[in-house]
Write an enzyme that holds these catalytic residues in place. Structure first.
Site, mmCIF file in Angstrom:
data_model
loop_
_atom_site.group_PDB
_atom_site.id
_atom_site.type_symbol
_atom_site.label_atom_id
_atom_site.label_comp_id
_atom_site.label_asym_id
_atom_site.label_seq_id
_atom_site.Cartn_x
_atom_site.Cartn_y
_atom_site.Cartn_z
ATOM 1 N N GLN A 94 0.855 -1.199 0.000
ATOM 2 C CA GLN A 94 0.000 0.000 0.000
ATOM 3 C C GLN A 94 0.885 1.241 0.000
ATOM 4 O OE1 GLN A 94 -3.384 -0.676 3.102
ATOM 5 N NE2 GLN A 94 -1.754 -2.097 3.584
ATOM 6 N N HIS A 104 -1.713 1.336 -4.126
ATOM 7 C CA HIS A 104 -2.104 2.741 -3.976
ATOM 8 C C HIS A 104 -1.262 3.679 -4.824
ATOM 9 C CE1 HIS A 104 -4.153 1.724 0.154
ATOM 10 N NE2 HIS A 104 -4.812 1.277 -0.892
ATOM 11 N N CYS A 108 -2.568 12.932 -21.563
ATOM 12 C CA CYS A 108 -1.203 12.417 -21.765
ATOM 13 C C CYS A 108 -0.984 11.180 -20.898
ATOM 14 C CB CYS A 108 -0.186 13.491 -21.419
ATOM 15 S SG CYS A 108 -0.516 15.018 -22.314
ATOM 16 N N CYS A 147 1.485 19.730 -21.988
ATOM 17 C CA CYS A 147 0.250 20.060 -22.733
ATOM 18 C C CYS A 147 -0.518 21.208 -22.072
ATOM 19 C CB CYS A 147 -0.639 18.821 -22.854
ATOM 20 S SG CYS A 147 -1.540 18.428 -21.332
ATOM 21 N N THR A 205 0.766 -2.778 8.595
ATOM 22 C CA THR A 205 -0.490 -2.134 8.176
ATOM 23 C C THR A 205 -1.529 -2.234 9.277
ATOM 24 O OG1 THR A 205 -2.308 -2.103 6.572
ATOM 25 C CG2 THR A 205 -1.209 -4.232 6.884
HETATM 26 P P1 OAD Z 1 -1.375 2.994 8.992
HETATM 27 O O1 OAD Z 1 -0.713 4.255 9.411
HETATM 28 O O2 OAD Z 1 -2.854 2.947 9.016
HETATM 29 O O3 OAD Z 1 -0.857 1.783 9.884
HETATM 30 C C1 OAD Z 1 0.504 1.568 10.103
HETATM 31 C C2 OAD Z 1 0.652 0.319 10.959
HETATM 32 O O4 OAD Z 1 2.037 0.032 11.085
HETATM 33 C C3 OAD Z 1 0.096 0.424 12.382
HETATM 34 O O5 OAD Z 1 -0.744 -0.698 12.653
HETATM 35 C C4 OAD Z 1 1.352 0.376 13.276
HETATM 36 O O6 OAD Z 1 1.127 -0.301 14.504
HETATM 37 C C5 OAD Z 1 2.292 -0.404 12.408
HETATM 38 N N1 OAD Z 1 3.730 -0.171 12.655
HETATM 39 C C6 OAD Z 1 4.331 0.968 13.103
HETATM 40 N N2 OAD Z 1 5.665 0.796 13.166
HETATM 41 C C7 OAD Z 1 5.912 -0.484 12.737
HETATM 42 C C8 OAD Z 1 7.093 -1.259 12.559
HETATM 43 N N3 OAD Z 1 8.302 -0.755 12.829
HETATM 44 N N4 OAD Z 1 6.961 -2.531 12.096
HETATM 45 C C9 OAD Z 1 5.738 -3.041 11.819
HETATM 46 N N5 OAD Z 1 4.592 -2.353 11.967
HETATM 47 C C10 OAD Z 1 4.674 -1.089 12.407
HETATM 48 O O7 OAD Z 1 -0.792 2.639 7.531
HETATM 49 P P2 OAD Z 1 -1.407 1.684 6.418
HETATM 50 O O8 OAD Z 1 -2.047 0.489 7.009
HETATM 51 O O9 OAD Z 1 -0.355 1.501 5.391
HETATM 52 O O10 OAD Z 1 -3.942 5.325 1.890
HETATM 53 O O11 OAD Z 1 -2.526 2.621 5.814
HETATM 54 C C11 OAD Z 1 -3.293 2.171 4.750
HETATM 55 C C12 OAD Z 1 -3.648 3.309 3.841
HETATM 56 O O12 OAD Z 1 -4.295 4.350 4.578
HETATM 57 C C13 OAD Z 1 -2.460 4.016 3.216
HETATM 58 O O13 OAD Z 1 -2.024 3.385 2.037
HETATM 59 C C14 OAD Z 1 -2.986 5.388 2.964
HETATM 60 C C15 OAD Z 1 -3.628 5.608 4.306
HETATM 61 O O14 OAD Z 1 -4.519 6.634 4.445
HETATM 62 C C16 OAD Z 1 -4.194 6.373 1.139
HETATM 63 O O15 OAD Z 1 -3.607 7.433 1.250
HETATM 64 C C17 OAD Z 1 -5.249 6.111 0.116
#
Ligand code: OAD
Length: 247
Positions: A103, A121, A133, A152, A190
């Site tokens: 993501q 994403h 384009c 453009c 995530t």
């Molecule tokens: P989040 O910020 O929602 O979650 C990050 C996760 O990483 C949390 O559960 C933390 O506990 C965990 N975390 C933090 N440090 C870590 C480490 N060192 N090792 C392992 N885990 C760790 O991020 P995403 O799940 O990526 O979308 O968010 C999903 C989507 O929501 C993103 O792609 C973005 C966001 O809004 C868009 O912008 C469309």
């Protein structure tokens, strides 16, 4: 020294060479110094995603949206891949049937050496013209006056998926196929809150995969995963690569 238990089943699946799917999120880049989105100190703390990461926000105020993305491009450029990224690259190089679905838009998986990254994403490093384009790579750190424009004349936008926008159906379809074929799924960094990405581990589990979650915190996935390893990706992933027998 990292100490966490590796279940016999996880060890067996790492050793036996079946298809492995990794699903990564912002937490995988946290140890590279990039903020995650949610939680204390997250990018969405004190910022409204609806004002920065939606097509409506871009239409209303492209300069503000671009300032946010320009800042993120600069942060990502200054960051370096961490041991978790390196471990995922080793898995891709060491196994024929390894698939990485992310993501993340920061490009750190690619910089660590992964050649085949399925980016759900999009990417900070690709730009899309609001005219007709072609979408293209752009690694420039100075885009000139914001918002940048295409040759453009039309506005350029970052080729990322914003809230309210659908994922590229072909990309999502491939990710779902990987999930159905996987023997082992490693979900790292995530919050497992944003769909459709968050559905992939469940699709895989229903098709027979073993699901391991690597996250210092619990998430809605933790109860449904076969194992939750409460550690940081940078500490845990290198160990999983070792168990998989990849030097
Ligand atoms: P989040 O910020 O929602 O979650 C990050 C996760 O990483 C949390 O559960 C933390 O506990 C965990 N975390 C933090 N440090 C870590 C480490 N060192 N090792 C392992 N885990 C760790 O991020 P995403 O799940 O990526 O979308 O968010 C999903 C989507 O929501 C993103 O792609 C973005 C966001 O809004 C868009 O912008 C469309």
């Amino acid at each position: 020294m990292v100490s966490f238990a590796i279940s016999n089943e996880l060890r067996a699946r790492l050793e036996r060479g079946g298809p492995i799917l990794a699903l990564t999120g912002a937490g995988v880049s946290a140890e590279s110094g990039l903020a995650t989105f949610r939680g204390p100190g997250g990018m969405w703390e004190g910022r409204d995603p609806m004002e920065l990461a939606t097509p409506q926000a871009f239409a209303a105020d492209p300069e503000t949206v671009w300032r946010f993305y320009d800042w993120r491009r600069k942060q990502a450029a200054e960051a370096a891949p961490n041991p978790a990224h390196v471990a995922f690259a080793a898995l891709e190089q060491g196994r024929d049937s390894f698939r990485l679905v992310t993501q993340n838009v920061d490009g750190l998986h690619e910089r660590a050496g992964n050649r085949d990254v399925l980016r759900l994403h999009g990417s900070l490093w690709r730009l899309r013209c609001l005219g007709d384009c072609e979408e293209h790579d752009n690694l420039e750190l100075d885009l000139g006056p914001l918002p940048p424009r295409c040759a453009c004349g039309a506005l350029l936008r970052p080729a990322v998926v914003w809230f309210g926008e659908p994922l590229d159906p072909a990309v999502l379809h491939r990710a779902e196929q990987f999930a159905e074929e996987a023997d082992l799924v490693i979900v790292a960094g995530t919050s497992a809150l944003v769909y459709p990405a968050a559905a992939l581990p469940e699709i895989a589990r229903l098709a027979g995969a073993y699901v391991v979650e690597v996250n210092p915190e619990t998430t809605p996935l933790s109860e449904r995963a076969d194992v939750h390893i409460a550690g940081s990706a940078g500490a845990v992933l290198p160990r999983l690569v070792e168990v998989a027998g990849i030097a």
